[in-house]
Design a protein around this motif. Structure first.
Motif, PDB file in Angstrom:
ATOM      1  N   GLY A   1       0.824  -1.195   0.000  1.00 28.15           N
ATOM      2  CA  GLY A   1       0.000   0.000   0.000  1.00 28.15           C
ATOM      3  C   GLY A   1       0.858   1.245   0.000  1.00 28.15           C
ATOM      4  O   GLY A   1       2.082   1.190   0.134  1.00 28.15           O
ATOM      5  N   ASN A   2       0.240   2.376  -0.120  1.00 32.29           N
ATOM      6  CA  ASN A   2       0.934   3.653  -0.144  1.00 32.29           C
ATOM      7  C   ASN A   2       1.019   4.203   1.271  1.00 32.29           C
ATOM      8  O   ASN A   2       0.049   4.202   2.012  1.00 32.29           O
ATOM      9  CB  ASN A   2       0.187   4.644  -1.040  1.00 32.29           C
ATOM     10  CG  ASN A   2       0.027   4.099  -2.441  1.00 32.29           C
ATOM     11  OD1 ASN A   2       0.900   3.389  -2.933  1.00 32.29           O
ATOM     12  ND2 ASN A   2      -1.094   4.413  -3.076  1.00 32.29           N
TER      13      ASN A   2
ATOM     14  N   PRO B   1      -4.625   0.457  -1.677  1.00 26.38           N
ATOM     15  CA  PRO B   1      -4.687   0.892  -3.081  1.00 26.38           C
ATOM     16  C   PRO B   1      -6.053   0.613  -3.714  1.00 26.38           C
ATOM     17  O   PRO B   1      -6.802  -0.254  -3.262  1.00 26.38           O
ATOM     18  CB  PRO B   1      -3.605   0.057  -3.773  1.00 26.38           C
ATOM     19  CG  PRO B   1      -2.862  -0.647  -2.712  1.00 26.38           C
ATOM     20  CD  PRO B   1      -3.657  -0.585  -1.463  1.00 26.38           C
ATOM     21  N   LYS B   2      -6.354   1.349  -4.789  1.00 25.14           N
ATOM     22  CA  LYS B   2      -7.638   1.194  -5.465  1.00 25.14           C
ATOM     23  C   LYS B   2      -7.777  -0.197  -6.088  1.00 25.14           C
ATOM     24  O   LYS B   2      -8.874  -0.731  -6.163  1.00 25.14           O
ATOM     25  CB  LYS B   2      -7.809   2.263  -6.535  1.00 25.14           C
ATOM     26  CG  LYS B   2      -8.037   3.632  -5.969  1.00 25.14           C
ATOM     27  CD  LYS B   2      -8.298   4.644  -7.051  1.00 25.14           C
ATOM     28  CE  LYS B   2      -8.515   6.012  -6.407  1.00 25.14           C
ATOM     29  NZ  LYS B   2      -8.792   7.032  -7.400  1.00 25.14           N
ATOM     30  N   ARG B   3      -6.666  -0.782  -6.516  1.00 23.71           N
ATOM     31  CA  ARG B   3      -6.754  -2.119  -7.122  1.00 23.71           C
ATOM     32  C   ARG B   3      -7.205  -3.154  -6.095  1.00 23.71           C
ATOM     33  O   ARG B   3      -7.878  -4.117  -6.435  1.00 23.71           O
ATOM     34  CB  ARG B   3      -5.443  -2.525  -7.780  1.00 23.71           C
ATOM     35  CG  ARG B   3      -4.276  -2.633  -6.846  1.00 23.71           C
ATOM     36  CD  ARG B   3      -2.993  -3.041  -7.594  1.00 23.71           C
ATOM     37  NE  ARG B   3      -1.818  -2.734  -6.822  1.00 23.71           N
ATOM     38  CZ  ARG B   3      -1.376  -3.454  -5.817  1.00 23.71           C
ATOM     39  NH1 ARG B   3      -2.025  -4.527  -5.455  1.00 23.71           N
ATOM     40  NH2 ARG B   3      -0.296  -3.104  -5.159  1.00 23.71           N
TER      41      ARG B   3
END
Length: 176
Positions: A41-42, A57-59
């Motif tokens: 993740g970020n 994350p969006k994915r």
């Protein structure tokens, strides 16, 4: 009687649990959710607590949304195959004269029972592999979230896969 017993048992267990928590010194502790090293993740900074946290994350969110229809399609496929095998059993029984002949036992009951068992084992293996793959793609931040999601998928697959034939036999009325 059962309701009274279960109520008394639960209240006794709550009391025993409190006694044990007090004697072990863990009365006001909270469960810490351990992060998974596989999580990707970020990093972001929380402005209120000044701690770094990981943003999902969006994915991963998309993978969680996509996994639900995939599970439903797989469960539906498992149900269709199982019901098809059981309907084949009913047709075979009707064609052989009501199940009183030797051909029914050797051909119909045995073959449909084996077909159903093999289909259940195949769907179980595919379901386990699919649920593990989907849960890994969902990229959960903690071990608890990962295990909960994996457990839910396992239970869903196995519930429909293994118990559908029993429910069909019990409620459809075809006992032969």
């Amino acid at each position: 009687f059962l309701a009274l017993w279960s109520t008394l048992f639960l209240e006794t267990w709550k009391r025993r649990q409190s006694e044990l928590a007090h004697s072990w010194g863990v009365m006001n502790t909270t469960i810490e959710h351990v992060p998974r090293p596989q999580f990707r993740g970020n990093v972001k900074l929380d402005l209120w607590t000044k701690k770094t946290d990981y943003k999902v994350p969006k994915r991963s969110v998309r993978a969680r949304i996509i996994s639900v229809p995939i599970i439903l399609v797989f469960v539906a496929l498992s149900c269709v195959v199982t019901i098809y095998i059981l309907l084949y059993k009913s047709d075979f029984k009707a064609d052989s004269g009501g199940g009183g002949s030797k051909a029914w036992f050797t051909g119909g009951a045995l073959s449909t029972g084996l077909l159903c068992a093999v289909a259940m084992m195949i769907f179980d293996q595919v379901g386990q592999n699919l649920s593990l793959l989907l849960t890994t793609k969902e990229n959960h931040k903690t071990y608890w979230g990962h295990e909960k999601s994996l457990r839910n998928k396992f239970v869903t697959f196995q519930l429909f896969n293994f118990y559908l034939a029993l429910f069909w036999t019990a409620f459809h009325g075809d006992y032969g």
